[in-house]
Design an enzyme around this catalytic site. Structure first.
Site, short mmCIF file in Angstrom:
data_model
loop_
_atom_site.label_atom_id
_atom_site.label_comp_id
_atom_site.label_asym_id
_atom_site.label_seq_id
_atom_site.Cartn_x
_atom_site.Cartn_y
_atom_site.Cartn_z
N GLU A 173 27.08 11.88 29.60
CA GLU A 173 26.50 13.20 29.87
C GLU A 173 27.41 14.33 29.38
O GLU A 173 28.15 14.92 30.19
CB GLU A 173 26.22 13.39 31.37
CG GLU A 173 25.04 12.62 31.89
CD GLU A 173 24.72 12.95 33.36
OE1 GLU A 173 25.58 13.56 34.03
OE2 GLU A 173 23.62 12.60 33.82
N GLU A 274 19.36 7.11 32.97
CA GLU A 274 19.60 7.55 34.35
C GLU A 274 18.46 8.45 34.81
O GLU A 274 18.18 9.47 34.17
CB GLU A 274 20.93 8.30 34.43
CG GLU A 274 21.37 8.67 35.83
CD GLU A 274 22.78 9.27 35.83
OE1 GLU A 274 23.64 8.74 35.09
OE2 GLU A 274 23.00 10.26 36.53
#
Length: 352
Positions: A173, A274
């Protein structure tokens, strides 16, 4: 003689393809996801198996090994994910900082390697895919630890590059938080993220030329949406690799832009490594109305996903109540399973 030669050529090619297909599965258990699908390949904006069929992998993500290593260490949690829960893929989250691989005060990288290899080996043994996730959260700039990332992926691709099970998520991320910047206005741009990918992907390709690579996108893998950026910044400046897909994350309770994913998935290959039905707030409830809207888009494009997360705890996204790893405690229909765990089991089996 021409028909005979033609038939001989066809039969020879067929035999070669059968041998190649058999070798590529690396003796995966019969009828397991890897045995059925082999190497995963990008074709246009879709993920395909080695037979040229579009594939949608569904699975679960581990939590950080620095906190939940005891839950995974005996191998039964991973085995039950494959055998009892019926996952196609496990995302193995290797936190880089936050007490993770590079900055734990009690465990060194070699200690983490023992846990990582145990999980990977269990996935291979049970014939499921495993995403090795270099989980950058803090710091948010993947270039901050470029040398460490190169060392990590060089080691693991040398050890597991021949296995179709392995999928390489090279940066989880990218975001503006963490150790890198004192300037709160600083943002990690797509060119910076792409520069990192240009360093890591060739290294992966050296030992794993056929593997699927996953690359995180700006602003917590939202293609920049979380900070109001234009998704076309990524889409119009693609990574130049034959087998890389882009990572997208969302939490349905807080993120309300499934139409943006619909657009993105029509342009480039996406893998959701995710997501959860709640928001990123640990105490938030599952938002099923929003989740259904996201799932409509996900299933429309057959986007592969792993749910956050396959771990015990009291947060909304935890799938287990306790840390027990007996067969009974891991039974998806047992008393140790949370409402989220029941939801995930249902989603894993709601297959067309």
């Amino acid at each position: 003689m021409k028909p005979f030669k033609q038939l001989f050529t066809i039969l020879t090619a067929s035999i070669i393809m059968t041998i190649v297909s058999s070798c590529s599965s690396v003796n995966a258990p019969k009828n397991s996801p890897v045995a059925k699908n082999g190497w995963i390949q990008v074709r246009g904006n879709k993920l395909m198996n080695e037979h040229g069929e579009q594939i949608q992998l569904r699975g679960v993500a581990t939590h950080g090994l620095q906190w939940y290593g005891d839950f995974y260490k005996d191998g039964n949690a991973i085995k039950q994910a494959a055998v009892t829960w019926g996952v196609d893929v496990v995302r193995l989250s290797v936190y880089v900082y936050e007490g993770g691989y590079l900055d734990n005060k009690e465990l060194n990288p070699a200690d983490f390697d023992v846990m990582i290899e145990s999980i990977i080996d269990s996935c291979i043994e049970n014939g499921v895919y495993v995403i090795l996730d270099w989980h950058i959260h803090h710091p948010g700039d993947p270039n901050f630890y470029l040398k460490d990332a190169k060392k990590f992926f060089a080691y693991y691709t040398q050890k597991y590059g021949e296995y179709p099970n392995l999928i390489w998520e090279i940066a989880n991320e990218p975001n503006e938080f963490g150790k890198t910047y004192k300037d709160p206005k600083k943002r990690i741009t797509w060119p910076e993220v792409k520069a990192y990918a240009d360093e890591i992907i060739p290294l992966v390709r050296k030992e794993a030329p056929k593997s699927l690579v996953l690359m995180g996108t700006p602003d917590w893998s939202s293609f920049g949406i979380a900070k109001g950026k234009d998704v076309n910044i990524v889409i119009n400046d693609p990574i130049k690799d034959h087998n890389t897909a882009y990572v997208f994350h969302f939490y349905a309770g807080g993120h309300k832009f499934p139409e943006k994913l619909d657009y993105i998935a029509s342009k480039v290959p996406v893998f959701i490594t995710e997501w959860a039905a709640c928001s990123w707030d640990l105490g938030s409830p599952n938002d099923m109305e929003s989740t259904e809207k996201w799932l409509e888009v996900i299933n429309k494009h057959k986007i592969s996903w792993t749910y956050w997360n396959y771990a015990p705890g009291t947060s909304s996204y935890s799938m287990f109540s306790s840390r027990e790893t007996t067969d009974e405690a891991l039974d998806p229909k047992g008393d140790n399973i949370t409402e989220t765990g029941k939801l995930v089991y249902k989603l894993l089996h709601d297959k067309e």
